[in-house]
Design a protein around this motif. Structure first.
Motif, PDB file in Angstrom:
ATOM      1  N   GLY A 409      14.928 -41.901   8.349  1.00 12.65           N
ATOM      2  CA  GLY A 409      14.251 -43.055   7.775  1.00 12.65           C
ATOM      3  C   GLY A 409      15.257 -44.094   7.334  1.00 12.65           C
ATOM      4  N   LYS A 410      14.917 -44.852   6.309  1.00 15.18           N
ATOM      5  CA  LYS A 410      15.788 -45.888   5.789  1.00 15.18           C
ATOM      6  C   LYS A 410      16.828 -45.267   4.865  1.00 15.18           C
ATOM      7  N   PRO A 411      18.104 -45.563   5.064  1.00 22.30           N
ATOM      8  CA  PRO A 411      19.145 -44.943   4.227  1.00 22.30           C
ATOM      9  C   PRO A 411      19.004 -45.304   2.753  1.00 22.30           C
ATOM     10  N   VAL A 412      19.221 -44.309   1.895  1.00 23.32           N
ATOM     11  CA  VAL A 412      19.312 -44.533   0.457  1.00 23.32           C
ATOM     12  C   VAL A 412      20.784 -44.382   0.086  1.00 23.32           C
ATOM     13  N   TYR A 413      21.401 -45.476  -0.366  1.00 24.39           N
ATOM     14  CA  TYR A 413      22.827 -45.489  -0.673  1.00 24.39           C
ATOM     15  C   TYR A 413      23.074 -45.016  -2.107  1.00 24.39           C
ATOM     16  N   ARG A 414      24.184 -44.318  -2.292  1.00 18.79           N
ATOM     17  CA  ARG A 414      24.544 -43.835  -3.621  1.00 18.79           C
ATOM     18  C   ARG A 414      25.864 -44.460  -4.049  1.00 18.79           C
ATOM     19  N   LEU A 415      25.887 -45.017  -5.254  1.00 19.57           N
ATOM     20  CA  LEU A 415      27.088 -45.616  -5.818  1.00 19.57           C
ATOM     21  C   LEU A 415      27.348 -45.061  -7.210  1.00 19.57           C
ATOM     22  N   TYR A 416      28.610 -45.153  -7.638  1.00 24.37           N
ATOM     23  CA  TYR A 416      28.997 -44.601  -8.935  1.00 24.37           C
ATOM     24  C   TYR A 416      29.910 -45.581  -9.672  1.00 24.37           C
ATOM     25  N   HIS A 417      29.674 -45.730 -10.980  1.00 26.78           N
ATOM     26  CA  HIS A 417      30.515 -46.576 -11.818  1.00 26.78           C
ATOM     27  C   HIS A 417      31.208 -45.708 -12.861  1.00 26.78           C
ATOM     28  N   SER A 418      32.531 -45.658 -12.810  1.00 27.68           N
ATOM     29  CA  SER A 418      33.276 -44.770 -13.708  1.00 27.68           C
ATOM     30  C   SER A 418      33.225 -45.241 -15.157  1.00 27.68           C
ATOM     31  N   GLY A 419      32.987 -46.537 -15.378  1.00 23.80           N
ATOM     32  CA  GLY A 419      32.917 -47.043 -16.745  1.00 23.80           C
ATOM     33  C   GLY A 419      31.649 -46.621 -17.451  1.00 23.80           C
ATOM     34  N   THR A 420      30.513 -46.767 -16.767  1.00 19.87           N
ATOM     35  CA  THR A 420      29.228 -46.385 -17.365  1.00 19.87           C
ATOM     36  C   THR A 420      28.853 -44.948 -17.055  1.00 19.87           C
ATOM     37  N   ARG A 421      29.616 -44.316 -16.151  1.00 19.09           N
ATOM     38  CA  ARG A 421      29.350 -42.937 -15.716  1.00 19.09           C
ATOM     39  C   ARG A 421      27.934 -42.800 -15.156  1.00 19.09           C
ATOM     40  N   GLU A 422      27.521 -43.766 -14.420  1.00 21.59           N
ATOM     41  CA  GLU A 422      26.176 -43.754 -13.867  1.00 21.59           C
ATOM     42  C   GLU A 422      26.203 -43.821 -12.350  1.00 21.59           C
ATOM     43  N   HIS A 423      25.225 -43.142 -11.742  1.00 22.91           N
ATOM     44  CA  HIS A 423      24.975 -43.271 -10.319  1.00 22.91           C
ATOM     45  C   HIS A 423      23.758 -44.185 -10.119  1.00 22.91           C
ATOM     46  N   ILE A 424      23.784 -44.928  -9.043  1.00 25.62           N
ATOM     47  CA  ILE A 424      22.640 -45.746  -8.691  1.00 25.62           C
ATOM     48  C   ILE A 424      22.280 -45.458  -7.237  1.00 25.62           C
ATOM     49  N   TYR A 425      20.982 -45.503  -6.938  1.00 27.50           N
ATOM     50  CA  TYR A 425      20.469 -45.195  -5.609  1.00 27.50           C
ATOM     51  C   TYR A 425      19.636 -46.390  -5.140  1.00 27.50           C
ATOM     52  N   THR A 426      19.921 -46.902  -3.967  1.00 19.93           N
ATOM     53  CA  THR A 426      19.231 -48.095  -3.486  1.00 19.93           C
ATOM     54  C   THR A 426      19.125 -48.099  -1.970  1.00 19.93           C
ATOM     55  N   ASP A 428      18.706 -51.082  -0.591  1.00 22.48           N
ATOM     56  CA  ASP A 428      19.071 -52.481  -0.364  1.00 22.48           C
ATOM     57  C   ASP A 428      20.559 -52.564   0.001  1.00 22.48           C
ATOM     58  N   ALA A 429      20.846 -52.826   1.284  1.00 23.91           N
ATOM     59  CA  ALA A 429      22.238 -52.895   1.728  1.00 23.91           C
ATOM     60  C   ALA A 429      22.991 -54.017   1.029  1.00 23.91           C
ATOM     61  N   ASN A 430      22.288 -55.126   0.738  1.00 25.03           N
ATOM     62  CA  ASN A 430      22.951 -56.230   0.053  1.00 25.03           C
ATOM     63  C   ASN A 430      23.337 -55.833  -1.368  1.00 25.03           C
ATOM     64  N   GLU A 431      22.423 -55.117  -2.065  1.00 29.19           N
ATOM     65  CA  GLU A 431      22.749 -54.636  -3.410  1.00 29.19           C
ATOM     66  C   GLU A 431      23.943 -53.694  -3.358  1.00 29.19           C
ATOM     67  N   LYS A 432      23.952 -52.838  -2.390  1.00 30.19           N
ATOM     68  CA  LYS A 432      25.067 -51.896  -2.224  1.00 30.19           C
ATOM     69  C   LYS A 432      26.382 -52.658  -2.033  1.00 30.19           C
TER      70      LYS A 432
END
Length: 493
Positions: A409-426, A428-432
């Motif tokens: 299906g449509k890819p769900v991208y995973r990103l991580y921010h070491s400052g906030t220690r949070e993962h985000i899932y999107t 939206d390729a532009n958001e990524k």
């Protein structure tokens, strides 16, 4: 040196040298992880088979009953996972039960002419020398050959040949069901290279060059997950083989027992590498017990790894894993609750879970949620290795499967921010792409969006954290409590 000291100093490096597994956690933060691989279901509801009956057509066991024996086969169940997350987000609890029952028989006809290929003594010695395994004869060799393998329990002891990329490896196992064999994990998984065996040939009651009860194959293996995750730690060196078919009904199986004590009479029977496929055994007593391991001064040689340690009732109380003759004893991994749960999982051919790893873990879409009360963050993953490390070593609470995604299906991208220690899932390729330039590290495709069930995304500006939920009511309640609803993040089945 006592066994307790050996647990922490010698055994990890002795059984299989080297280090395993790529890093499963973020290089910059030990509270979070970087991989997202799909795994299988967590259920564990199989039945452990045992055979305590006797037959007049079979010679009686040569094990003398011990009046002091207290060995019994027991049931076990895993404890419920507590919910330590925010009261806003309910946790899903899981339970895993193991039941001990009688084995059933089948009508498979033996072929006494069947033979198995042989691993030579030189090949076995070379493999074990490279792996650092030093199985041991302690003083004089007091083992003797089992001449009549049809005697109980010897027909149930199995000659194994495991196929690895670098060649065949010989080992031993024991029938604990009509199509399941208990053995050492290192007969199935090479911790040094990270390779599973591609297949295993098994012949119960093997005798020289003949297999009187037939030869069976398998490509389905189970090991305790911590054996892989903890670099071949001997405390977890136990595995199960699920055969492609049931063995001949005459073989039957043995029971397993958690009960073992110092000075208890036991025997270790198996197939030394230089014996030409002949079985040898020796009796002795348990010298010491420490954590998951026990030691004895029973002689062993390469090829006997995976051999059962049998009590006076012919129940398996341990699996022989290594010899350490320089310290004057040899070592087995004890049968414990995790052993029973692994056996029950294997007997039904179930998928992997956090405790048990398999060579067929596959993409199922099960998405697990974890919560860390210290940093007040949730994490979602389809990787059981990651979930296990975070929940057992890094303070995360495992909240089980929260949703199931599609494999395409449509890819769900995973990103991580070491400052906030949070993962985000999107999706939206532009958001990524934008976030990747603003301090977020892109970690790849977590899973795929497909189906009709929406997963809602909310954000709390005070906590600086996102939350994902399939529960519309939870979304509505949180929206009135300081959380900003950001729309549908992706879809699941």
């Amino acid at each position: 040196m006592k066994l307790k000291k050996l647990v922490s100093t010698l055994l990890v490096s002795t059984v299989m040298l080297g280090s395993l597994t790529p890093s499963l956690v973020s290089a910059t933060d030990t509270d979070t992880s970087t991989t997202a691989t799909t795994v299988a279901s967590t259920s564990s509801d199989a039945v452990v088979s045992s055979d305590t009956s006797s037959s007049s057509s079979v010679e009686p066991s040569i094990i003398e009953p011990s009046s002091s024996s207290t060995d019994v086969t027991v049931d076990s169940s895993s404890s419920t996972v507590p919910d330590i997350s925010s009261s806003i987000v309910p946790s899903t609890n899981t339970t895993s039960d193991a039941t001990v029952a009688s084995s059933s028989s089948d009508s498979t006809t033996p072929n006494s002419s069947e033979t198995t290929p042989s691993v030579t003594a030189d090949e076995t010695a070379m493999i074990l020398e490279r792996a650092g395994v030093l199985e041991s004869i302690i003083g004089a060799d007091n083992r003797y050959q089992v001449k009549n393998i049809k005697t109980d329990p010897y027909r149930k002891i199995v000659y194994l040949e495991s196929v690895f990329p670098d060649g065949l490896r010989q080992g031993t196992g024991i029938m604990i069901g009509t199509d399941t064999i208990l053995t050492a994990a290192h007969n199935l998984y090479d911790e040094e290279t990270g390779n599973w065996a591609s297949s295993v040939l098994a012949s119960p009651g093997h005798n020289g060059s003949t297999a009187p009860y037939g030869v069976y194959s398998s490509k389905k293996f189970y090991v305790l997950r911590n054996y892989r995750l903890k670099a071949g730690d001997s405390n977890y060196d136990m595995g199960v083989i699920k055969l492609d078919r049931k063995v001949n009904a005459a073989v039957k199986s043995v029971g397993v027992s958690k009960s073992v004590s110092k000075n208890q009479r036991v025997q270790v029977a198996g197939y030394p590498g230089g014996s030409g496929g002949r079985m040898y055994t020796m009796f002795g007593t348990v010298d010491d017990i420490a954590d998951n391991l026990m030691s004895y001064t029973i002689d062993t040689e390469p090829g006997q790894s995976g051999a059962p340690v049998l009590n006076s009732k012919n129940q398996v109380v341990g699996i022989h894993i290594v010899g350490v003759g320089e310290y004057g004893f040899n070592v087995a991994r004890r049968v414990k609750d995790d052993s029973l749960r692994m056996i029950t999982l294997a007997q039904k051919g179930k998928d992997a879970n956090r405790e048990v790893s398999t060579n067929f873990e596959r993409k199922t879409g099960n998405t697990y949620r974890l919560y860390h009360s210290g940093i007040k963050r949730h994490l979602y993953t389809q990787d059981l290795d990651e979930a296990t490390i975070l929940s057992t070593q890094m303070g995360w609470n495992f909240e089980d499967v929260k949703f199931v995604t599609a494999t395409t299906g449509k890819p769900v991208y995973r990103l991580y921010h070491s400052g906030t220690r949070e993962h985000i899932y999107t999706t939206d390729a532009n958001e990524k792409n934008v976030l990747s330039k603003r301090g977020w590290r892109y970690e790849g495709i977590a899973w795929y969006s497909s189906g009709s069930r929406p997963v809602y995304r909310l954000y709390h500006s005070g906590l600086k954290v996102h939350l994902y939920t399939v529960d519309a009511n939870e979304k509505n309640v949180l929206s009135k409590r300081g959380w900003r609803y950001e729309g549908v993040s992706f879809y699941t089945k």
